[in-house]
Design a protein around this motif. Sequence first.
Motif: not given
Length: 371
Positions: A41-46
Motif C-alpha cells: 500500500x502507498x499512503x502518499x503521492x508525489x
Amino acid sequence: NLDAGFAGASGPTDPVSGRQAQTTSAVAARFGLGGTAGLDQVAVAVGDHVSAGQPLGSVDSALLHAQLGSAKADAAVASATVDILAAAIADTYDKQHDLTDARHNVRDAIDKLESTRAKLRKTRPELRQKLGQVETGLTTVEQAIASLPPGVPVPPELAAKKKQLTEARTQLKAGLKKIDAALPKLTAGLKKARSGLAKLNDGLAKLADGRATLTDLRELARISADTMQVPVTLVSVQLGLAQLVAPRDGVVVSIARPGEQLAPGASAVTIRPDGPSTVIAWLAPAQLASVCVGDAADVHADWLPDGTTIGATLTRILPRADYPPSSTATDEIHLTRAIRVEFTATDQLPAGSPVELSIHSCRPAAPVTDR
C-alpha cells in the motif's frame, strides 16, 4: 573517469579508479525485508508534504503472517509436550505395564527437543541480525528526533516509533537471553534423556529411573515451550516494521508503485527534506578563476514573478574537472569538461527545476591570452 555525466554518483570515491559509487537506500536491508519485498500500500503521492513519523505505506506482509502462524503452531506443540510428559509420569505410578508407552513418549519427547534445539540454533543468528536492524532503526529515529529544531515538540508518530523499536529491542534481547540459557540445558537434558531411555529398556525394575527421566524431560519441555515464544516475538516485530514511516519532514519526490517488487537497498519513497535548496552548476576553468566560496548569486527562473530573484551563496567547489551531465544547460558552446559548483539558496526551490545564476564574483575574470 568514464561516467561522462550519465551517472548520478554521489557515494564514496574509489581511491584507485577515482569513480564514485551509487548510493542506495538501506531501508529494505535495515528492516529485513528479504530477497525482494512487494510494496503493498502507498499512503502518499508525489508532491505531498509529510511529517516525521507519518505513515507512508506498507510492504506485503502475507509471508510474515504465514510465518507467524507457523511459529505459533510450533509454540503450541512445545506447550502440549509438557502435558504429554506429565500424563506419562502419572501413568508410571498407576500402570507399570504402560512402560512401553512411556518409553515411546520419551523417544517422542527427545525428537521434539532435538527439533526445538535445531530451531533455536537457527533462530539465534536471525534474532541477532534482527536486533542489529532494530538498533539501526532506533538510531535513525533518535537522530531524526535530535535533528528537530529547539522547542519543536517530538511528533507523536516519531515518539511512538521510538517506543515500538525500544520495546522490540528489549523483547529481542530477552529472547536471545532465553535462547542462550536454554540451549545448554537442552543439550545436557537430551544427553540425560537418552541415558534414561537406555535405562527404561532394562525393564520394569528400573521404572523409578524412568519416572525420574520423564520428570527431567517435563522440566526441559517447559523451558522449550517458553523459548518457542521467541520466534513468535521475532515475526511480530517484523510485522511491526513492515509499516513504512517518514524519517523526517519533507516533500515526497518519488515513490514506488503498489505491487512493485523492491530489491534490498531499493528506495520505496524518496523525500526531499525541508530546508534551503541546493543549486548545482558547472563552470569552465576560465569562469572558475573569478569565483570564490562565499560569493553571492541571484537565482532567476521563468516561474518566478518578473523582476524577482532568490538569493544564493556559493558553498562548495569540487576539486576536479568532469563531464557535465547532458541534462545541464550551459552557455559554453564546446564545453567538454567543467568544475561542478554548488550554491545554497535562501529559499526552497522546486526539485529538479532549471534556473539561471548571476554570480557576484569575488575577483575579475582571468584575462584570456593566446597561450
